[in-house]
Design a protein around this motif. Structure first.
Motif, short mmCIF file in Angstrom:
data_model
loop_
_atom_site.label_atom_id
_atom_site.label_comp_id
_atom_site.label_asym_id
_atom_site.label_seq_id
_atom_site.Cartn_x
_atom_site.Cartn_y
_atom_site.Cartn_z
N MET A 29 0.83 -1.21 0.00
CA MET A 29 0.00 0.00 0.00
C MET A 29 0.87 1.27 0.00
N GLY A 30 1.89 1.23 -0.86
CA GLY A 30 2.68 2.43 -1.09
C GLY A 30 3.81 2.68 -0.10
N ARG A 31 3.97 1.82 0.90
CA ARG A 31 5.02 2.03 1.90
C ARG A 31 5.88 0.76 1.99
N PRO A 32 7.22 0.88 1.95
CA PRO A 32 8.07 -0.32 2.03
C PRO A 32 7.77 -1.14 3.28
N MET A 33 7.87 -2.46 3.12
CA MET A 33 7.54 -3.36 4.23
C MET A 33 8.29 -3.00 5.50
N VAL A 34 9.60 -2.78 5.38
CA VAL A 34 10.39 -2.51 6.58
C VAL A 34 9.97 -1.19 7.23
N GLN A 35 9.47 -0.25 6.44
CA GLN A 35 8.99 1.01 7.01
C GLN A 35 7.74 0.78 7.85
N HIS A 36 6.85 -0.09 7.38
CA HIS A 36 5.68 -0.47 8.18
C HIS A 36 6.12 -1.01 9.53
N THR A 256 -17.63 3.08 -1.66
CA THR A 256 -18.71 2.30 -2.26
C THR A 256 -18.27 0.92 -2.71
N ASP A 257 -16.99 0.74 -3.00
CA ASP A 257 -16.48 -0.56 -3.42
C ASP A 257 -15.09 -0.74 -2.84
N PRO A 258 -14.99 -1.17 -1.57
CA PRO A 258 -13.69 -1.25 -0.89
C PRO A 258 -12.68 -2.14 -1.59
N GLU A 259 -13.13 -3.18 -2.25
CA GLU A 259 -12.19 -4.09 -2.90
C GLU A 259 -11.47 -3.43 -4.07
N ASN A 260 -12.02 -2.37 -4.60
CA ASN A 260 -11.42 -1.69 -5.75
C ASN A 260 -11.09 -0.23 -5.44
N THR A 261 -10.76 0.02 -4.18
CA THR A 261 -10.36 1.36 -3.73
C THR A 261 -9.06 1.22 -2.95
N TYR A 262 -8.07 2.04 -3.27
CA TYR A 262 -6.73 1.91 -2.69
C TYR A 262 -6.36 3.20 -1.97
N ILE A 263 -6.23 3.11 -0.66
CA ILE A 263 -5.93 4.29 0.17
C ILE A 263 -4.69 4.00 0.98
N GLY A 264 -3.68 4.85 0.85
CA GLY A 264 -2.41 4.65 1.53
C GLY A 264 -2.50 4.85 3.03
N PRO A 265 -1.49 4.36 3.77
CA PRO A 265 -1.54 4.40 5.23
C PRO A 265 -1.42 5.79 5.84
#
Length: 459
Positions: A29-36, A256-265
């Motif tokens: 979701m737009g952030r490197p794994m190690v940053q999470h 309206t359609d969470p499966e097709n909506t992408y929101i960064g952390p």
């Protein structure tokens, strides 16, 4: 509360990812794994956070910056060997050390806090975070005895057929008494199928010394998944997307359609915003109340005002005011500053420009490197000609000016307040306030000229 330390294991190349990008730098979701992982750990009020780097060390350091201290694992000799690289920074410290893999981006600080609290409450020398896995393939198994105590943890490649059937898995996250950890690491051998020094072997050594080993089982296996290939990466992306979208919906956002909506952390969205399918919202974007986003809209690092509508458009690194209408098919490029009640219509591109309140660029125009005042109407096909081949130049348009269709404003140039530019004009000199500027060739009609051309074609 005792002192707390953390070690993040981020030295592996991740060959199964089949990528030039080091494994822990692959984004979820737009952030490197190690940053999470580091972001969640830094919510635990740690005394020290140390990241073990190896492959791609400089790029990992560039990503994390001052959020961590660093040690290098020159040779990839296993997880135990990796933690041992932090010896100089931690060996003499009193307290608890939590060890987390840099490829577990879904772990939350709440789970990590619960693990630490359980470890302290039990007075254990080591505590393992475990989970029940629907399919435990690839994970080390937690083997318990008849008294339900942890007997040992066995890696998959070293497990027997019976042990492979066990579904309780080692998530790769541990708490240790810090001094015991580094004393015991020196006793770990590499007598195993991989020829590596396994961190879980510390548990067996401590157990043989009659030290207490505890287990904390999380009820959410999904949170603990490790990412070792692109399939797992897509699973982590899906789970993180679901977590983020549900957070916003519970806070009063309609998706309206969470499966097709992408929101960064890092995105902040106020109540009563509506987000339609196909929208991608990333960076440190802030969307104010009652805005409408989408469908099929991409927003990155923008502020979007209340009641603003953005449809089928792209906006990046810009500020957008209240009650603005954007799209469809508009492109708001970096450093745009859009005022309140502005209209930016289809196939309009805005770059490094200010459009003040109630101005309109309704269609088919390029507004770059410009300062546009209030109440300006910019007609179809208008271009601020900002680039001379070497440098960019500024166009200024005063309040209430009217720019006719298909006009070229050749910068640097100023169109005064209340001025009119006639359609089809190419303006290369300043236009005074309230003037009418006409800069086009005089129309000439040649009677029956087309008739002569058509006759020549026939002949």
């Amino acid at each position: 509360m005792s002192n707390r330390y953390a070690v993040v294991l981020a030295a592996g190349q991740g060959t199964r990812m089949k990528s030039k990008l080091y494994k822990v730098l692959h984004p979820v979701m737009g952030r490197p794994m190690v940053q999470h992982v580091v972001d969640q750990l830094n919510k635990l009020e740690l005394d020290k956070l140390i990241t073990v780097v190896g492959f791609g060390a400089e790029k990992v350091k560039d990503q994390l910056g001052d959020n961590s201290q660093y040690v290098i694992q020159e040779e990839q000799l296993g997880t135990g060997h990796a933690v041992l690289q932090a010896e100089d920074l931690l060996e003499n410290e009193e307290g608890t050390t939590i060890v987390v893999s840099g490829d577990t981006p879904l772990l939350t600080h709440k789970t990590l806090e619960a693990l630490l609290n359980h470890h302290d409450k039990e007075g254990a020398k080591a505590t393992v975070l475990t989970a029940e896995a629907p399919d435990p393939t690839g994970y080390g198994r937690v083997i318990r005895n008849d008294a339900d105590e942890v007997q040992r943890i066995v890696e998959q490649k070293d497990a027997s057929k019976e042990e492979l059937a066990v579904k309780e898995i080692n998530t790769g996250t541990y708490c240790f008494d810090n001094k015991s950890l580094f004393e015991t690491l020196k006793q770990v051998s590499n007598d195993n199928a991989q020829g590596e020094y396994y961190l879980p072997d510390v548990l067996e050594i401590l157990k043989q010394a009659n030290e207490k080993i505890s287990v904390f089982q999380t009820g959410d296996f999904d949170e603990t998944i490790g990412v070792n290939d692109r399939v797992a990466l897509s699973q982590a992306e899906k789970l993180m997307k679901k977590r983020i979208n549900e957070h916003h919906m519970r806070n009063g956002v309609t998706i309206t359609d969470p499966e097709n909506t992408y929101i960064g952390p890092d995105v902040a969205i106020e109540q009563d915003v509506v987000v339609y399918p196909g929208s991608i919202i990333n960076g440190h974007t802030v969307i104010k109340t009652e805005a409408v986003i989408g469908p099929h809209t991409e927003i990155d690092n923008c502020t979007v005002g209340s009641e603003t509508v953005i449809r089928q458009s792209v906006a990046k690194d810009s500020a957008i005011g209240n009650r603005v209408q954007i799209g469809p098919f508009a492109h708001i490029r970096p450093q745009a500053n859009i005022g309140n009640e502005v209209k930016i219509g289809n196939f309009v591109e805005v770059k490094k420009a200010t459009l003040d309140d109630q101005s309109k660029v309704s269609h088919l125009s390029y507004i770059g490197d410009a300062e546009v005042g209030k109440g300006v109407n910019i007609g179809c096909g208008t271009i601020t000609v900002n680039y001379d081949g070497q440098n960019k130049h500024l166009t200024k348009i005063g309040d209430d000016a009217f720019i006719g269709c298909n006009s070229n404003l050749i910068a640097p140039v100023t169109v005064g307040k209340g001025a009119y530019v006639a359609a089809g004009s190419t303006i290369n000199q300043d236009v005074p306030d309230e003037a009418l500027s006409i800069a086009r060739a005089r129309q000439t009609n040649k009677e029956e000229y087309a008739k002569k051309i058509n006759k020549q074609k026939k002949d």
